[in-house]
Design a protein around this motif. Structure first.
Motif, short mmCIF file in Angstrom:
data_model
loop_
_atom_site.label_atom_id
_atom_site.label_comp_id
_atom_site.label_asym_id
_atom_site.label_seq_id
_atom_site.Cartn_x
_atom_site.Cartn_y
_atom_site.Cartn_z
N ARG A 46 0.84 -1.21 0.00
CA ARG A 46 0.00 0.00 0.00
C ARG A 46 0.87 1.25 0.00
NH1 ARG A 46 -3.07 -2.91 3.54
NH2 ARG A 46 -2.22 -1.86 5.37
N ARG A 47 1.86 1.27 0.88
CA ARG A 47 2.73 2.45 0.97
C ARG A 47 3.49 2.69 -0.32
NH1 ARG A 47 6.62 2.59 5.86
NH2 ARG A 47 6.74 4.77 5.22
N ALA A 48 3.84 1.60 -1.02
CA ALA A 48 4.65 1.69 -2.23
C ALA A 48 3.80 1.83 -3.49
CB ALA A 48 5.56 0.47 -2.33
N GLY A 49 2.54 2.16 -3.32
CA GLY A 49 1.69 2.39 -4.49
C GLY A 49 1.45 1.16 -5.34
N GLY A 50 1.44 -0.01 -4.71
CA GLY A 50 1.18 -1.25 -5.42
C GLY A 50 2.41 -2.10 -5.69
N ALA A 51 3.59 -1.55 -5.48
CA ALA A 51 4.81 -2.34 -5.68
C ALA A 51 4.89 -3.42 -4.60
CB ALA A 51 6.04 -1.45 -5.62
N TYR A 52 5.14 -4.66 -5.02
CA TYR A 52 5.14 -5.76 -4.07
C TYR A 52 6.47 -6.50 -3.98
CZ TYR A 52 4.33 -8.34 -8.37
OH TYR A 52 4.45 -8.84 -9.64
N THR A 53 7.43 -6.10 -4.80
CA THR A 53 8.74 -6.72 -4.74
C THR A 53 9.58 -6.04 -3.66
OG1 THR A 53 9.62 -5.22 -6.42
CG2 THR A 53 8.71 -7.34 -7.18
N VAL A 54 10.57 -6.75 -3.17
CA VAL A 54 11.48 -6.18 -2.18
C VAL A 54 12.84 -5.99 -2.80
CG1 VAL A 54 10.29 -7.05 -0.15
CG2 VAL A 54 11.98 -8.50 -1.26
N PRO A 55 13.59 -5.04 -2.30
CA PRO A 55 13.25 -4.14 -1.21
C PRO A 55 12.41 -2.97 -1.70
CG PRO A 55 15.43 -3.59 -1.99
CD PRO A 55 14.97 -4.80 -2.79
N GLN A 56 11.73 -2.35 -0.77
CA GLN A 56 11.08 -1.06 -1.01
C GLN A 56 11.63 -0.12 0.05
OE1 GLN A 56 9.17 -0.16 -3.60
NE2 GLN A 56 9.36 -2.26 -4.40
N ILE A 57 12.08 1.05 -0.38
CA ILE A 57 12.78 1.98 0.49
C ILE A 57 11.97 3.26 0.62
CG2 ILE A 57 14.91 3.32 0.79
CD1 ILE A 57 15.42 0.61 -1.51
N PHE A 58 11.91 3.76 1.86
CA PHE A 58 11.19 4.99 2.18
C PHE A 58 12.11 5.91 2.97
CE2 PHE A 58 8.10 1.73 1.57
CZ PHE A 58 7.02 2.34 0.97
N VAL A 59 12.07 7.19 2.66
CA VAL A 59 12.82 8.20 3.40
C VAL A 59 11.83 9.24 3.91
CG1 VAL A 59 14.63 9.96 3.30
CG2 VAL A 59 14.91 7.82 2.03
N ASP A 60 11.79 9.38 5.22
CA ASP A 60 10.82 10.28 5.86
C ASP A 60 9.40 10.04 5.34
OD1 ASP A 60 12.63 11.41 7.59
OD2 ASP A 60 12.92 13.23 6.40
N GLY A 61 9.06 8.77 5.17
CA GLY A 61 7.72 8.38 4.74
C GLY A 61 7.48 8.45 3.25
N GLU A 62 8.42 9.00 2.50
CA GLU A 62 8.27 9.11 1.04
C GLU A 62 8.86 7.88 0.37
OE1 GLU A 62 9.82 11.86 -2.67
OE2 GLU A 62 9.77 12.74 -0.67
N HIS A 63 8.10 7.29 -0.54
CA HIS A 63 8.55 6.11 -1.25
C HIS A 63 9.66 6.48 -2.24
CE1 HIS A 63 7.83 2.79 -4.36
NE2 HIS A 63 8.43 2.24 -3.32
N ILE A 64 10.81 5.86 -2.06
CA ILE A 64 11.95 6.10 -2.95
C ILE A 64 11.95 5.09 -4.08
CG2 ILE A 64 14.49 6.13 -3.09
CD1 ILE A 64 13.15 8.50 -1.59
N GLY A 65 11.67 3.83 -3.76
CA GLY A 65 11.66 2.80 -4.80
C GLY A 65 12.40 1.56 -4.35
N ASP A 66 12.88 0.84 -5.35
CA ASP A 66 13.55 -0.43 -5.09
C ASP A 66 15.08 -0.26 -5.14
OD1 ASP A 66 14.12 -0.16 -7.80
OD2 ASP A 66 12.85 -1.83 -8.41
#
Length: 86
Positions: A46-66
């Motif tokens: 949900r946080r990654a806008g539908g992305a389900y692969t790992v890793p998923q990286i967030f900085v200060d709550g903002e989705h950066i990506g894989d």
């Protein structure tokens, strides 16, 4: 210091690669292992806008990506600013 979160699974080479880059940058991060937690993976997706692969990286709550995107940001010189590193 910015809050960095990385969602990972065990034995994931992309996760290891992303964590190695973050360590090289000298930033601390919270690792959230979603190997056995469907609930945590749903939160990540949900946080990654539908992305389900790992890793998923967030900085200060903002989705950066894989991992690939993290390395692309590093190669372009933008990652240090995003991470607040050095």
């Amino acid at each position: 210091m910015k809050k960095i979160e990385i969602y990972t699974t065990m034995f994931c080479p992309y996760c290891a690669r992303a964590k190695k880059l973050l360590a090289k940058k000298g930033v601390s991060y919270e690792e959230i292992d979603v190997t056995a937690s469907g609930e945590q993976r749903d939160v990540m997706t949900r946080r990654a806008g539908g992305a389900y692969t790992v890793p998923q990286i967030f900085v200060d709550g903002e989705h950066i990506g894989d991992s690939d995107y993290l390395h692309m940001l590093d190669n372009s010189g933008k990652l240090d600013h995003i991470l607040g590193a050095r």
